[in-house]
Design a protein around this motif. Structure first.
Motif, mmCIF file in Angstrom:
data_model
loop_
_atom_site.group_PDB
_atom_site.id
_atom_site.type_symbol
_atom_site.label_atom_id
_atom_site.label_comp_id
_atom_site.label_asym_id
_atom_site.label_seq_id
_atom_site.Cartn_x
_atom_site.Cartn_y
_atom_site.Cartn_z
ATOM 1 N N ARG A 295 -39.418 7.165 21.284
ATOM 2 C CA ARG A 295 -39.216 5.724 21.135
ATOM 3 C C ARG A 295 -40.464 5.037 20.587
ATOM 4 O O ARG A 295 -40.395 4.138 19.731
ATOM 5 N N ARG A 296 -41.617 5.478 21.071
ATOM 6 C CA ARG A 296 -42.861 4.860 20.597
ATOM 7 C C ARG A 296 -43.070 5.133 19.110
ATOM 8 O O ARG A 296 -43.680 4.365 18.414
ATOM 9 N N ARG A 297 -42.572 6.264 18.625
ATOM 10 C CA ARG A 297 -42.706 6.606 17.192
ATOM 11 C C ARG A 297 -41.580 5.986 16.389
ATOM 12 O O ARG A 297 -41.545 6.150 15.164
ATOM 13 N N GLY A 298 -40.695 5.311 17.036
ATOM 14 C CA GLY A 298 -39.591 4.692 16.321
ATOM 15 C C GLY A 298 -38.472 5.638 15.995
ATOM 16 O O GLY A 298 -37.617 5.336 15.163
ATOM 17 N N THR A 299 -38.496 6.797 16.622
ATOM 18 C CA THR A 299 -37.428 7.798 16.380
ATOM 19 C C THR A 299 -36.461 7.735 17.526
ATOM 20 O O THR A 299 -36.870 7.939 18.687
ATOM 21 N N PRO A 300 -35.205 7.426 17.238
ATOM 22 C CA PRO A 300 -34.250 7.363 18.351
ATOM 23 C C PRO A 300 -34.054 8.729 19.000
ATOM 24 O O PRO A 300 -33.968 9.735 18.319
#
Length: 302
Positions: A295-300
């Motif tokens: 989530r922090r990397r923007g990957t669901p």
């Protein structure tokens, strides 16, 4: 007399004449390659004499020699007969013999040392020696047997190996070592030998033994001698019918075995479940941390 009738008659007569030797006597006495008379030295109450008498052929003489109730020729022999054969009388022997046969054999009522006065040399095809167990007397019986046996004749020595008859053992094996006696076979009680060539009779004996499921045999090599050992096969014990208690015990054993099997399977299942639960408890936090990182990397997270 038929075989079952003879067996029943032998069972009624006291004495020591075991089934293995009964079969061997019948076989040796049925040998038609040798003809001649038959001699028994020492007869007790007639157990073996009754069997021998059934195999005496027309024109042959069967002679029995025994002290019966008479005094022995020396003190040692007298002590032996008093100790072991106090019930022996000529009358009892004759009654036993005549309970099976129509006529008595020739009877020499006296010590075996006089047998050569009654039986001629080279006339016998079979001799059974079962008299005194004292070395001096057995040695004389050995010499008498050698004298009266004709070529190919068989002599049977009783008690050649019993712990209470060392005099018989010494006299018999001395005859093998120094007097030319060739042993053919032995049972637990008797040694059978010949002063002729043992090979032909031994080969015929082995061929016969191969047809006898009731007897086992083996052959031992003793220097230049080949000695056949013979004994009766032990009969298997008959199956015993199960009692109610035995059946319950058997069922309990089977039930206990099944319970042990089910318990083992249950324990294995419990161990597998514990292992799976442990793996889930370990992997849960790991999966949670991985989702946060994604989530922090923007990957669901999937």
């Amino acid at each position: 007399m038929s075989a079952p009738d003879l067996t029943a008659a032998l069972e009624r007569i006291p004495g020591w004449f075991w089934p293995t030797d009964q079969r061997l006597f019948e076989w040796f006495l049925s040998n038609e390659d040798v003809s001649g008379d038959v001699l028994e030295m020492g007869t007790y109450l007639g157990k073996s004499a009754v069997l021998i008498g059934g195999h005496v052929r027309r024109g042959e003489t069967f002679t029995v020699c025994d002290l019966f109730e008479s005094d022995a020729p020396d003190a040692d022999n007298d002590a032996e007969t008093t100790r072991s054969y106090s019930s022996l009388t000529r009358d009892r022997f004759e009654r036993n013999y005549l309970s099976v046969h129509d006529a008595l054999p020739e009877i020499v009522h006296g010590p075996t040392s006089v047998i050569l006065d009654h039986v001629k040399a080279d006339t016998c095809r079979f001799v059974h020696v079962d008299a005194s167990h004292l070395y001096t007397h057995v040695k004389g019986d050995v010499l008498a047997a050698r004298t009266v046996l004709r070529e190919g004749g068989i002599v049977a020595f009783d008690d050649y190996r019993s712990e209470h008859t060392p005099g018989v053992a010494l006299a018999v094996w001395e005859a093998v070592a120094g007097l030319g006696l060739a042993p053919v076979c032995v049972s637990t009680q008797k040694l059978y030998g010949t002063w002729g060539d043992p090979a032909p009779v031994r080969e015929r004996l082995l061929a016969w033994l191969a047809t006898r499921p009731d007897l086992w045999h083996t052959t031992d090599v003793l220097g230049e001698h080949h000695l056949v050992r013979v004994n009766q096969r032990k009969k298997p014990k008959p199956a015993q019918p199960q009692s109610d208690l035995d059946r319950l015990a058997t069922e309990l054993r089977h039930t206990t075995a099944e319970l042990k099997k089910v318990t083992a399977e249950s324990q294995n299942a419990v161990q597998a479940l514990k292992k799976a639960t442990k793996e889930v408890s370990v992997l849960g936090p790991v999966a949670h941390r991985a989702a946060g990182w994604l989530r922090r990397r923007g990957t669901p997270a999937k």
